[in-house]
Design a protein around this motif. Structure first.
Motif, PDB file in Angstrom:
ATOM      1  N   PRO A 196       2.719   2.407  -7.234  1.00  0.00           N
ATOM      2  CA  PRO A 196       2.668   2.199  -8.678  1.00  0.00           C
ATOM      3  C   PRO A 196       3.523   1.021  -9.157  1.00  0.00           C
ATOM      4  O   PRO A 196       3.366   0.562 -10.289  1.00  0.00           O
ATOM      5  N   ILE A 241      -6.769   6.121   2.538  1.00  0.00           N
ATOM      6  CA  ILE A 241      -7.280   5.002   1.755  1.00  0.00           C
ATOM      7  C   ILE A 241      -8.797   5.011   1.870  1.00  0.00           C
ATOM      8  O   ILE A 241      -9.350   4.951   2.968  1.00  0.00           O
ATOM      9  N   ARG A 242      -9.432   5.147   0.713  1.00  0.00           N
ATOM     10  CA  ARG A 242     -10.883   5.260   0.704  1.00  0.00           C
ATOM     11  C   ARG A 242     -11.528   3.895   0.548  1.00  0.00           C
ATOM     12  O   ARG A 242     -11.080   3.073  -0.228  1.00  0.00           O
ATOM     13  N   SER A 243     -12.577   3.671   1.346  1.00  0.00           N
ATOM     14  CA  SER A 243     -13.352   2.451   1.150  1.00  0.00           C
ATOM     15  C   SER A 243     -14.803   2.718   1.514  1.00  0.00           C
ATOM     16  O   SER A 243     -15.124   3.719   2.146  1.00  0.00           O
ATOM     17  N   THR A 281      -6.738  -9.775  -5.693  1.00  0.00           N
ATOM     18  CA  THR A 281      -7.976  -9.001  -5.830  1.00  0.00           C
ATOM     19  C   THR A 281      -9.070  -9.456  -4.867  1.00  0.00           C
ATOM     20  O   THR A 281      -9.943  -8.670  -4.505  1.00  0.00           O
ATOM     21  N   GLY A 298      -9.138  -0.336  -3.044  1.00  0.00           N
ATOM     22  CA  GLY A 298      -9.059  -0.180  -4.496  1.00  0.00           C
ATOM     23  C   GLY A 298      -7.622  -0.136  -4.985  1.00  0.00           C
ATOM     24  O   GLY A 298      -6.691  -0.049  -4.191  1.00  0.00           O
ATOM     25  N   LYS A 299      -7.478  -0.203  -6.308  1.00  0.00           N
ATOM     26  CA  LYS A 299      -6.143  -0.171  -6.923  1.00  0.00           C
ATOM     27  C   LYS A 299      -5.353   1.075  -6.543  1.00  0.00           C
ATOM     28  O   LYS A 299      -4.137   1.051  -6.470  1.00  0.00           O
ATOM     29  N   GLU A 300      -6.090   2.181  -6.348  1.00  0.00           N
ATOM     30  CA  GLU A 300      -5.418   3.459  -6.075  1.00  0.00           C
ATOM     31  C   GLU A 300      -4.751   3.474  -4.700  1.00  0.00           C
ATOM     32  O   GLU A 300      -3.957   4.364  -4.394  1.00  0.00           O
ATOM     33  N   ALA A 301      -5.021   2.439  -3.874  1.00  0.00           N
ATOM     34  CA  ALA A 301      -4.403   2.382  -2.551  1.00  0.00           C
ATOM     35  C   ALA A 301      -2.961   1.869  -2.614  1.00  0.00           C
ATOM     36  O   ALA A 301      -2.237   1.930  -1.619  1.00  0.00           O
ATOM     37  N   LYS A 325       0.863  -1.187   0.000  1.00  0.00           N
ATOM     38  CA  LYS A 325       0.000   0.000   0.000  1.00  0.00           C
ATOM     39  C   LYS A 325       0.895   1.231   0.000  1.00  0.00           C
ATOM     40  O   LYS A 325       1.974   1.220   0.603  1.00  0.00           O
ATOM     41  N   ARG A 326       0.440   2.299  -0.633  1.00  0.00           N
ATOM     42  CA  ARG A 326       1.224   3.536  -0.563  1.00  0.00           C
ATOM     43  C   ARG A 326       1.144   4.065   0.868  1.00  0.00           C
ATOM     44  O   ARG A 326       0.147   3.867   1.565  1.00  0.00           O
TER      45      ARG A 326
END
Lengths: 80, 158
Positions: free
Chosen positions: B134, B53-55, B119, B128-131, B47-48
């Motif tokens: 890169p 982190i949105r959920s 996943t 989500g992927k954005e968490a 995780k970044r």
């Protein structure tokens, strides 16, 4: 022993000496010799094992007061 | 054919993560193809570390607040002691010039080690992927792991 390049890994622990040696060896031509200076005792077992896996030739390990000098000859592509 | 190594990284403890990356780097140094499958708590490692982190939903929001993750927040499995233990271990590593977890991750990446995020765990925990950082190569499931593991002689669950 005469070497074409020397890599100083004094003070570094596994996996750094092996990782750096692998990287350095890529810069050399087949048949050239790399000297690795290391003081982590693990190198005595690790470098022979790494050479066994990669097909490069371990020429010898010299033990001195500051640590170990390990000599590896880069294999030709077909020998690997 | 190139030799393969697959690592299932299930745990999020700093010490276990260090071991996983150590092995990955060693294998990559020996010319092996390495895939690391991060699943369940192991997702914390990739995780970044910055941002929120949105959920969705109260339970998932609570879970992700209490279990934020990110390489900077990993704890030792022993002697974390709410912080100082882990801080001290990082300090000891620095003393002997051993790389920090972020440096090991960067080395592994540079050597071509593949990072794969599970996943299913992401779905259960609502991440989500954005968490993720890169450097994650793909998002996949058990079949992807097995297809790689079947060809690998070294398979570890960490």
């Amino acid at each position: 022993m005469k070497a074409d390049a020397t890599l100083d890994c004094i003070g570094l622990y596994c996996p750094l000496p092996i990782a750096q040696a692998a990287k350095k060896l890529r810069e050399l031509e087949a048949g050239q010799v790399l000297e690795v200076l290391a003081d982590d005792e693990g190198i005595k077992e690790d470098m022979p094992a790494w050479c066994h896996m990669t097909g490069n030739e371990l020429l010898g390990i010299e033990e001195g007061p500051e640590g170990y000098k390990v000599y590896v000859r880069k294999a030709k592509e077909r020998d690997r | 054919m190139q030799k393969k190594v697959t690592l299932v990284v299930f745990s999020s403890e700093l010490d276990k993560a260090l071991a996983a990356f150590n092995i990955a780097i060693g294998a990559a140094s020996a010319g092996m193809e390495v895939s690391m499958f991060f699943t369940f708590w192991g997702l914390d490692i990739i995780k970044r570390s910055e941002g929120r982190i949105r959920s969705q939903g109260i339970m998932r929001r609570m879970l992700n607040r209490m279990n934020r993750g990110g390489s900077k927040r990993l704890r030792l499995s022993k002697f974390h002691m709410m912080g100082p233990g882990t801080w001290m271990m990082k300090r000891l590593m620095k003393d002997v010039k051993f790389p920090q977890i972020e440096e090991l991750m960067a080395m592994a990446k540079e050597m071509g080690v593949k990072f794969i995020a599970c996943t299913t765990s992401m779905g259960i925990m609502g991440i989500g992927k954005e968490a993720f950082i890169p450097e994650v190569d793909s998002f996949a499931g058990v079949a992807t792991y097995l297809a790689e593991a079947e060809e690998a002689k070294v398979n570890l669950f960490i």
